[in-house]
Enzyme design. Structure first.
Site, PDB file in Angstrom:
ATOM      1  N   ARG A   1      47.109  49.955  44.572  1.00  0.00           N
ATOM      2  CA  ARG A   1      46.066  49.714  43.568  1.00  0.00           C
ATOM      3  C   ARG A   1      44.982  50.785  43.619  1.00  0.00           C
ATOM      4  O   ARG A   1      44.618  51.265  44.684  1.00  0.00           O
ATOM      5  CB  ARG A   1      45.497  48.302  43.751  1.00  0.00           C
ATOM      6  CG  ARG A   1      46.623  47.290  43.531  1.00  0.00           C
ATOM      7  CD  ARG A   1      46.158  45.899  43.516  1.00  0.00           C
ATOM      8  NE  ARG A   1      45.298  45.629  42.371  1.00  0.00           N
ATOM      9  CZ  ARG A   1      44.696  44.476  42.174  1.00  0.00           C
ATOM     10  NH1 ARG A   1      44.842  43.493  43.062  1.00  0.00           N
ATOM     11  NH2 ARG A   1      43.939  44.288  41.118  1.00  0.00           N
TER      12      ARG A   1
ATOM     13  N   ASP B   1      42.954  37.980  33.553  1.00  0.00           N
ATOM     14  CA  ASP B   1      43.871  37.330  34.504  1.00  0.00           C
ATOM     15  C   ASP B   1      44.728  36.247  33.843  1.00  0.00           C
ATOM     16  O   ASP B   1      45.675  35.747  34.447  1.00  0.00           O
ATOM     17  CB  ASP B   1      43.083  36.705  35.667  1.00  0.00           C
ATOM     18  CG  ASP B   1      42.423  37.773  36.537  1.00  0.00           C
ATOM     19  OD1 ASP B   1      42.874  38.928  36.511  1.00  0.00           O
ATOM     20  OD2 ASP B   1      41.447  37.446  37.244  1.00  0.00           O
TER      21      ASP B   1
ATOM     22  N   ARG C   1      51.607  43.983  35.322  1.00  0.00           N
ATOM     23  CA  ARG C   1      51.814  42.682  34.663  1.00  0.00           C
ATOM     24  C   ARG C   1      52.317  42.812  33.233  1.00  0.00           C
ATOM     25  O   ARG C   1      52.769  41.814  32.665  1.00  0.00           O
ATOM     26  CB  ARG C   1      50.530  41.839  34.710  1.00  0.00           C
ATOM     27  CG  ARG C   1      50.293  41.234  36.077  1.00  0.00           C
ATOM     28  CD  ARG C   1      49.154  40.237  36.084  1.00  0.00           C
ATOM     29  NE  ARG C   1      48.982  39.670  37.409  1.00  0.00           N
ATOM     30  CZ  ARG C   1      47.826  39.203  37.889  1.00  0.00           C
ATOM     31  NH1 ARG C   1      46.738  39.247  37.130  1.00  0.00           N
ATOM     32  NH2 ARG C   1      47.772  38.688  39.098  1.00  0.00           N
TER      33      ARG C   1
ATOM     34  N   ARG D   1      50.236  35.029  39.904  1.00  0.00           N
ATOM     35  CA  ARG D   1      50.150  34.584  38.508  1.00  0.00           C
ATOM     36  C   ARG D   1      51.516  34.652  37.801  1.00  0.00           C
ATOM     37  O   ARG D   1      51.778  33.886  36.884  1.00  0.00           O
ATOM     38  CB  ARG D   1      49.078  35.374  37.754  1.00  0.00           C
ATOM     39  CG  ARG D   1      47.697  35.206  38.419  1.00  0.00           C
ATOM     40  CD  ARG D   1      46.538  35.446  37.488  1.00  0.00           C
ATOM     41  NE  ARG D   1      45.330  35.767  38.245  1.00  0.00           N
ATOM     42  CZ  ARG D   1      44.508  34.856  38.782  1.00  0.00           C
ATOM     43  NH1 ARG D   1      44.753  33.576  38.647  1.00  0.00           N
ATOM     44  NH2 ARG D   1      43.438  35.243  39.450  1.00  0.00           N
TER      45      ARG D   1
HETATM   46  C1  S3P Z   1      37.617  40.118  39.707  1.00  0.00           C
HETATM   47  C2  S3P Z   1      37.586  41.015  38.663  1.00  0.00           C
HETATM   48  C3  S3P Z   1      38.770  41.335  37.863  1.00  0.00           C
HETATM   49  C4  S3P Z   1      39.857  40.291  37.999  1.00  0.00           C
HETATM   50  C5  S3P Z   1      40.106  39.915  39.432  1.00  0.00           C
HETATM   51  C6  S3P Z   1      38.845  39.375  40.068  1.00  0.00           C
HETATM   52  C7  S3P Z   1      36.378  39.850  40.470  1.00  0.00           C
HETATM   53  O1  S3P Z   1      39.276  42.577  38.282  1.00  0.00           O
HETATM   54  O2  S3P Z   1      41.060  40.742  37.404  1.00  0.00           O
HETATM   55  O3  S3P Z   1      41.134  38.936  39.521  1.00  0.00           O
HETATM   56  O4  S3P Z   1      36.346  38.875  41.257  1.00  0.00           O
HETATM   57  O5  S3P Z   1      35.417  40.612  40.296  1.00  0.00           O
HETATM   58  P1  S3P Z   1      38.721  44.005  37.721  1.00  0.00           P
HETATM   59  O6  S3P Z   1      37.339  44.180  38.160  1.00  0.00           O
HETATM   60  O7  S3P Z   1      39.659  45.013  38.324  1.00  0.00           O
HETATM   61  O8  S3P Z   1      38.858  43.913  36.238  1.00  0.00           O
END
Ligand code: S3P
Length: 425
Positions: free
Chosen positions: A120, A312, A343, A385
């Site tokens: 990632r 999500d 995804r 998910r």
């Molecule tokens: C999250 C932000 C989101 C989300 C993740 C949780 C958070 O990610 O997809 O499941 O807790 O701040 P991104 O900041 O990469 O969009």
């Protein structure tokens, strides 16, 4: 896991587990503040347990009693240098937000997670933190974990977020707390604001002016009690379950309805779903009971500023779309390619196996419905998910569904199958 349902209906009430984003932050804020922070409704998912493990390794005392957590800290200045690599497991939130916190300490630390975390993107955090003076080394110049952090005095920056990411915004806000000067972050598209809400709840001053957030460094946080509402991202799978079956009516109690997270409700409303939002808490993190009934649905277009508010939920939205009359187009969602798995590819491949009419695009997918789904051998790719999407899809499928590696569901929703089975009639 083998699942065979014969045209089920869903009835009854459940309380989905605590919000993952807020649970992570409750541990982090409790560790930053001096004193004793107590948390109720904490999510005992594997991701949040990774956060607890990391902070214990920084010398913060954390006690767990079911969904109650007690965090005792002398404050961020008293964290100790960890004697081993901080293991962030499968959790992007842990990895990215902790990077912002560790950058401003006075010690050395190393973070690494599982195979998914290793793929990632981290440069989106490393780059602004380096502008603040952070000394971070990592694989491919900090693009990927493992990351080594030499804590140092940070300075404030003015930064415009190039990606709509609450994790990037939050990492900078947490680093800014320890920096000299006032940091300004411009957020072109609004993302979840749990960090901002919790900063205020813990006594920090933070200002929003249009799309710009300002925070002064050197502020102390005061320990407090945190109530974690149910996770709308977990509730989304139960919403999907009620919408893809006939004769269903379920109540999901105590769900967080922070407006930066309720894109799923906007989507099902536009699709024509029959549901009610019974609000119970209107201060800070808003909370409601949701009543969802089986409905005839129509395909819609989903894109633009809505995307961060439901990012999500796209796996379950794609599944719901297979049961909508007409075409659903999801666009502007290229961020899906760098989640726990890609995804876009994973959702399209898995729903195709069940007979859905779905195709991938660069930044989303196009789904035509309604289609009768069939039993199939489903893969989770180790992504919670995807596992829940497959389980909910099995409710609408003719024939048996098998799911390999279903244990990953416990990353965000331990007890998911028990909850689903308890609603099935
Ligand atoms: C999250 C932000 C989101 C989300 C993740 C949780 C958070 O990610 O997809 O499941 O807790 O701040 P991104 O900041 O990469 O969009």
């Amino acid at each position: 896991m083998n699942l065979t349902f014969d045209h089920p209906s869903l009835k009854g009430s459940i309380q989905v587990p605590g919000d993952k984003s807020i649970s992570h932050r409750s541990i982090m804020f409790g560790a930053i503040a001096s004193g004793t922070t107590t948390v109720e409704g904490f999510l005992l998912g594997e991701d949040c347990l990774s956060t607890i493990d990391c902070f214990r390794n920084l010398g913060v005392e954390i006690r767990l009693d079911h969904e109650k957590v007690t965090i005792t800290s002398k404050g961020i200045a008293h964290w100790k240098e960890p004697s081993r690599v901080l293991d962030t497991g499968n959790s992007g939130t842990t990895t990215r937000l902790m990077l912002g916190l560790l950058a401003g300490t006075n010690f050395h630390s190393v973070m690494a997670g599982d195979d998914s975390i290793a793929k990632r993107p981290m440069k989106r955090i490393v780059e602004p933190l380096r502008r603040m003076g952070a000394d971070i080394r990592g694989r491919e110049d900090g693009r990927f974990t493992p990351l080594a952090i030499n804590g140092t005095q940070l300075k404030a920056i003015n930064y415009s977020l190039p990606v709509a990411s609450a994790q990037v915004k939050s990492a900078i806000l947490l680093a800014a707390l320890q920096a000299t000067g006032t940091t300004a972050i411009e957020e072109p598209v609004a993302t979840r604001d749990h960090t901002e809400i919790m900063l205020r709840q813990f006594g920090a001053e933070i200002n929003r002016n249009g799309s710009t957030i300002e925070i002064a460094g050197g502020q102390e946080l005061a320990a407090r009690h945190v109530k974690v509402p149910g996770d709308i991202s977990s509730a989304a799978f139960m919403i999907g379950a009620a919408l893809v079956t006939r004769g269903s009516e379920i109540t999901l109690e105590n769900v967080g309805i922070n407006p930066t997270r309720t894109g799923i409700l906007d989507v099902i409303s536009e699709m024509g779903a029959d549901f009610e939002i019974l609000e119970t808490e209107t201060e800070g993190e808003r909370v409601a009971d949701l009543v969802i009934r089986s409905s005839e649905l129509t395909g819609i277009e989903i894109g633009g500023e809505l995307i961060p508010r439901l990012i999500d939920e796209i796996p379950v939205i794609a599944l719901i779309a297979t049961q909508c009359q007409g075409t659903t187009v999801i666009k502007d969602a290229e961020e899906l390619r760098v989640k726990e798995t890609d995804r876009i590819t994973a959702v399209v491949d898995e729903l195709t196996k069940m007979g859905a009419d779905i195709r991938a695009t660069e930044d989303g997918m196009v789904i035509k419905g309604p289609t009768q789904l069939n039993g199939a051998a489903m893969t989770t790719y180790g992504d919670h998910r995807l596992g829940m999407m497959a389980a909910v899809a099995s409710l609408a499928a003719e024939g048996p569904v098998t799911i390999d590696e279903p244990d990953c569901i416990a990353v965000s929703y331990p007890g998911f199958m028990d909850h689903l089975n308890s609603l099935v009639r």
